[in-house]
Design a protein around this motif. Structure first.
Motif, mmCIF file in Angstrom:
data_model
loop_
_atom_site.group_PDB
_atom_site.id
_atom_site.type_symbol
_atom_site.label_atom_id
_atom_site.label_comp_id
_atom_site.label_asym_id
_atom_site.label_seq_id
_atom_site.Cartn_x
_atom_site.Cartn_y
_atom_site.Cartn_z
ATOM 1 N N ALA A 1 0.829 -1.206 0.000
ATOM 2 C CA ALA A 1 0.000 0.000 0.000
ATOM 3 C C ALA A 1 0.866 1.260 0.000
ATOM 4 O O ALA A 1 0.585 2.223 -0.730
ATOM 5 C CB ALA A 1 -0.931 -0.009 1.209
ATOM 6 N N LEU B 1 -3.720 1.931 4.524
ATOM 7 C CA LEU B 1 -5.037 1.514 4.041
ATOM 8 C C LEU B 1 -6.166 2.169 4.830
ATOM 9 O O LEU B 1 -7.307 2.192 4.356
ATOM 10 C CB LEU B 1 -5.159 -0.006 4.110
ATOM 11 C CG LEU B 1 -4.303 -0.777 3.093
ATOM 12 C CD1 LEU B 1 -4.398 -2.274 3.334
ATOM 13 C CD2 LEU B 1 -4.722 -0.439 1.670
ATOM 14 N N ASN B 2 -5.875 2.685 5.995
ATOM 15 C CA ASN B 2 -6.912 3.348 6.794
ATOM 16 C C ASN B 2 -6.955 4.848 6.531
ATOM 17 O O ASN B 2 -8.027 5.417 6.314
ATOM 18 C CB ASN B 2 -6.676 3.097 8.283
ATOM 19 C CG ASN B 2 -6.882 1.633 8.667
ATOM 20 O OD1 ASN B 2 -7.621 0.905 7.986
ATOM 21 N ND2 ASN B 2 -6.226 1.177 9.723
ATOM 22 N N GLN C 1 -6.326 5.713 2.034
ATOM 23 C CA GLN C 1 -6.885 4.769 1.076
ATOM 24 C C GLN C 1 -7.293 5.442 -0.221
ATOM 25 O O GLN C 1 -7.210 4.834 -1.292
ATOM 26 C CB GLN C 1 -8.085 4.041 1.695
ATOM 27 C CG GLN C 1 -8.612 2.951 0.793
ATOM 28 C CD GLN C 1 -9.634 2.058 1.480
ATOM 29 O OE1 GLN C 1 -10.558 1.605 0.846
ATOM 30 N NE2 GLN C 1 -9.476 1.810 2.770
ATOM 31 N N ASN C 2 -7.706 6.721 -0.156
ATOM 32 C CA ASN C 2 -8.111 7.405 -1.392
ATOM 33 C C ASN C 2 -6.950 7.512 -2.381
ATOM 34 O O ASN C 2 -7.146 7.385 -3.597
ATOM 35 C CB ASN C 2 -8.643 8.801 -1.066
ATOM 36 C CG ASN C 2 -10.023 8.752 -0.434
ATOM 37 O OD1 ASN C 2 -10.655 7.691 -0.404
ATOM 38 N ND2 ASN C 2 -10.491 9.876 0.091
ATOM 39 N N VAL D 1 -4.515 5.384 -2.634
ATOM 40 C CA VAL D 1 -4.332 4.048 -3.202
ATOM 41 C C VAL D 1 -5.323 3.834 -4.338
ATOM 42 O O VAL D 1 -4.958 3.338 -5.424
ATOM 43 C CB VAL D 1 -4.495 2.971 -2.116
ATOM 44 C CG1 VAL D 1 -4.389 1.578 -2.734
ATOM 45 C CG2 VAL D 1 -3.458 3.143 -1.023
ATOM 46 N N LEU E 1 -9.846 -2.736 0.270
ATOM 47 C CA LEU E 1 -10.162 -1.422 -0.264
ATOM 48 C C LEU E 1 -11.647 -1.120 -0.181
ATOM 49 O O LEU E 1 -12.499 -1.995 -0.400
ATOM 50 C CB LEU E 1 -9.710 -1.333 -1.729
ATOM 51 C CG LEU E 1 -8.202 -1.318 -1.985
ATOM 52 C CD1 LEU E 1 -7.932 -1.311 -3.483
ATOM 53 C CD2 LEU E 1 -7.548 -0.109 -1.337
ATOM 54 N N ASP E 2 -11.940 0.164 0.127
ATOM 55 C CA ASP E 2 -13.308 0.671 0.063
ATOM 56 C C ASP E 2 -13.459 1.420 -1.250
ATOM 57 O O ASP E 2 -12.942 2.518 -1.414
ATOM 58 C CB ASP E 2 -13.579 1.598 1.244
ATOM 59 C CG ASP E 2 -14.994 2.182 1.193
ATOM 60 O OD1 ASP E 2 -15.823 1.671 0.410
ATOM 61 O OD2 ASP E 2 -15.248 3.164 1.924
#
Length: 759
Positions: free
Chosen positions: A545, A586-587, A590-591, A593, A751-752
């Motif tokens: 990440a 990742l927290n 994340q955007n 990524v 991922l969200d």
């Protein structure tokens, strides 16, 4: 960080070191900060490790100092002679190619003469001013250009030969240290060899000759075996089988005179270096004398004069009575033999005659001496004044490069920082026009410059619109928009030329990295030996990440990637405490990524990849376009219009054009809209970038669950297929195919993929 271009350059250098080609000229370009110099160094280092033939000898040259007269300060003026006499009148301009020997004597105008030529300008600063004709002005301009060309070539060759001699001397100095420990021919103790090595270093720092070098090699025992190939890499280092690439490879020559070839190469380079240091003078004189003499003598006794006495009375100075009677006795004996057995009076008379003839001949030989002498003499004297003038530099350079190769080295010249030239295209083209016969045929030259020169080079090869080529932006802006909305090529200025440099470079390399190159580089840097086995998967997922985030933040520029990475580390080279949590990227980020994966999703499409393979610089255009939104956001170029405070971006084709020009100069203000480099930005290209790249990138961010999910699924499927075909193959540094597949699957689940933009 390695890429496809690294492998290609490594292959080219390998062919050169194996002697398959005599010379190569490679144009290595890329965005500023793309790592061109690092790539060249890595490729040369790999060639050193791989080559079992000639040893690569890197020679690093500063491009502006070598090519630009202003960067060198006072340009070398070969018209200055030793006693400071005034130079002669500028030489006449000659048509065609001209050697440096013919044009080196040209000088700037003297006295009150003008330095520029325009019709109607005055030639002399006297009361009787005469108007300069057009032909005279053109002639003086030609003379000035000729002089400038001579200075460029002379100065460039001086820099090349100076660095070649220094690098060759340094290589020999380092080879001595290995040879004195490993060579079986070393005939002195170690401390004596070290003393000789130091003496060699001091000797090479000043003008030297072949006798001094031969003495050093002979005293050490390296006169025949040499030392150069003790620079070859050690195979199986650390094991009992460790060895070097010895004996001398056949391409270098006979191993029994390797040391002599090394001395010859050093001596030849040192002689030319003397010309650069000062103005040496040398006169050779040879005298030859040949004398030939031929004598024809019949040595017999002469009768003594009355009263004469010899100096050796003990041995008898006068003839004895027996000697005087010898001719008569011989005559009687001959007659007696002839008379024996015959009673005929005629025969008797003949015998007496024979005796008298023998006696008479003997008497004459005693009384007289015959002598003949022929003499020839030839004297010749030759005086030779050795030419140590700067003109010999150009003549000597091919010979020097050959002798360096004969000594076992393959010189590789890296001409760096060419983008720092004030006018890189004109000045580099001018140098290549003057030195092509040297650069392309006798050595390996790597020219490192930014994308500006590469774009102008490609633009110069673009056919003009009036013969059916694409319309560049400079013409399109002047043309009347077509009524039907389609792009048409209207006749206009040609705006391009067929540059001779298009055929100069043996190979062109535009440096492009892929996102996976950056991630592999990051995995290679991180030491995972301290990770607990149960935490290793979690740490590697966080590292994957972070690698994706850093690619997005750096916009795929290696220099920025390294700066962003170092900002995450502490003084021990470890992730700082605040960034050590593997779940952090990742927290919290994340955007970033997701936006980077959207970039990769667009770039991986077939039509995009086809364009990149066709013209590598299109890859730079495509990635610049994909990071356009990131640029607008980082620099506050968005407009806040709605009450919710959401950022709204207004993107047009014109704004995209200006941004791409800005990125081409990396923020520089040098660019000019009419420059040839923008010939590549045709209407069709800009339309493709706007509709098929930028707009579809926005579509991906609008529906990431669909598009990014599809991209990740396709990537995971591809990894699974490769895993089946190549079980256990490593795809990322330090990771097997199983781990790579597992990490991307875990990233897909973590991922969200909620929408990031709205139309």
């Amino acid at each position: 960080m390695l890429s496809t271009e690294y492998g290609r350059l490594r292959y080219l250098l390998g062919r050169y070191c194996r002697g398959e080609v005599d010379g190569i000229s490679v144009l290595l370009t890329g965005q500023r900060g793309a790592g061109k110099t690092t790539l060249a160094k890595l490729a040369i280092e790999a060639a050193m490790h791989d080559s079992e033939h000639l040893i690569p000898l890197p020679v690093y040259l500063h491009g502006p100092t070598m090519i630009d007269l202003l960067a060198r300060g006072k340009a070398p003026d070969a018209s200055e002679n030793a006693d400071g006499a005034k130079p002669e009148k500028p030489c006449e301009s000659q048509s065609g190619s001209m050697s440096i020997a013919a044009i080196i004597g040209a000088v700037p105008p003297q006295g009150g003469e003008t330095t520029r030529s325009d019709v109607g300008s005055t030639v002399k600063g006297s009361d009787d001013e005469s108007v300069e004709s057009k032909e005279e002005a053109e002639q003086r301009d030609a003379d000035e250009r000729t002089k400038e060309q001579a200075q460029i070539k002379d100065g460039a060759f001086r820099v090349i030969l100076t660095e070649l001699y220094r690098c060759l001397s340094r290589a020999m100095y380092e080879a001595w240290l290995n040879a004195l420990d490993e060579s079986p021919d070393a005939r002195r103790r170690r401390h004596e060899l070290l003393e000789l090595r130091t003496h060699l270093d001091v000797t090479l720092d000043r003008p030297t000759d072949v006798e001094a070098l031969r003495s050093i090699w002979e005293r050490a025992g390296f006169l025949h075996s040499g030392v150069a190939f003790y620079l070859s890499p050690v195979r199986d280092r650390g094991s009992p089988r460790a060895s070097r690439n010895l004996p001398v490879p056949a391409i270098a020559g006979d191993s029994r005179d390797q040391g002599l070839r090394e001395i010859l190469a050093l001596s030849a380079c040192a002689n030319t270096f003397n010309v650069i240091l000062g103005k040496p003078k040398e006169r050779l004189r040879r005298a030859e004398s040949v004398e030939r003499e031929r004598l024809y003598n019949l040595k017999v006794s002469r009768p003594e004069k009355e009263g004469a006495k010899s100096g050796e009375e003990a041995k008898g100075s006068a003839k004895s009575s027996a000697e005087k009677l010898a001719p008569a006795a011989l005559g009687v004996a001959a007659g007696g033999l002839a008379l024996a057995g015959s009673k005929d009076l005629g025969t008797t008379a003949m015998s007496v005659g024979v005796g008298l003839i023998v006696w008479l001949a003997s008497f004459l030989s005693v009384s007289y001496n015959v002598r003949r002498q022929v003499s020839k003499k030839l004297d010749r004297e030759l005086d030779l004044e050795v030419d140590w003038s700067p003109e010999r530099i150009e003549r000597d350079l091919p010979i020097l490069l050959k002798r360096v190769k004969d000594a076992g080295f393959a010189p590789i010249f890296i001409v760096d920082e060419l983008d720092k030239l004030s006018d890189p295209t004109r000045k580099l083209d001018q140098f290549l026009h003057l030195a092509k016969h040297i650069v392309t045929d006798y050595g390996a030259f790597l020219f490192l410059t930014d994308r500006t020169y590469y774009e102008e080079l490609l633009g110069s090869e673009t056919p003009p619109a009036r013969i059916g080529g694409p319309m560049p932006l400079a013409e399109a802006n002047r043309a009347t928009p077509p009524q039907n909305g389609t792009a048409e090529n209207n006749p206009g200025d040609e705006g391009s030329y067929d540059s001779y440099t298009s055929t100069f470079y043996t190979h062109r390399i535009f440096l492009n990295y892929t996102p996976d190159d950056y991630r592999r580089y990051l995995f290679k840097l991180v030491d995972d030996r301290s990770w607990a086995p149960e935490e290793k998967r979690r740490h590697k997922l966080g590292l994957l990440a972070w690698g994706t985030i850093l690619v997005y933040r750096s916009k795929m520029i290696p220099a920025r990637f390294n700066r962003r990475l170092i900002a995450l580390l502490n003084e021990h080279g470890e992730f700082s405490q605040e960034y050590r949590d593997p779940s952090l990227p990742l927290n919290r980020h994340q955007n970033e990524v997701v936006m980077q994966l959207a970039v990769e999703a667009i770039a991986s499409r077939r039509e995009v990849q086809d364009r990149i393979r066709e013209v590598p610089i299109y890859g730079q255009y495509i990635y610049d376009t994909l990071y356009f939104l990131s640029y607008l956001h980082e620099h506050g170029r968005a407009r806040v219009a709605d009450p919710a405070g959401q950022d709204q971006f207004v993107i047009t084709r014109d704004r995209l054009k200006d941004y791409l020009k800005y990125r081409a100069e990396d923020g520089s203000t040098r660019w000019n809209a009419s420059s040839e480099r923008y010939q590549l930005l045709t209407n069709d290209t800009v339309e493709f970038l706007f509709l098929r790249v930028l707009r579809e990138y926005i579509d991906v961010l609008t529906e990431p669950r669909r598009h990014i999910g599809q991209y990740l699924n396709m990537r995971i499927s591809d990894l699974r297929n490769r895993q089946t075909a190549n079980a256990g193959m490593t795809f990322n540094e330090g990771m097997t195919s199983n781990e790579d597949l597992d990490l991307w699957s875990a990233l897909r689940l973590a991922l969200d993929l909620s929408p990031l933009v709205t139309r």
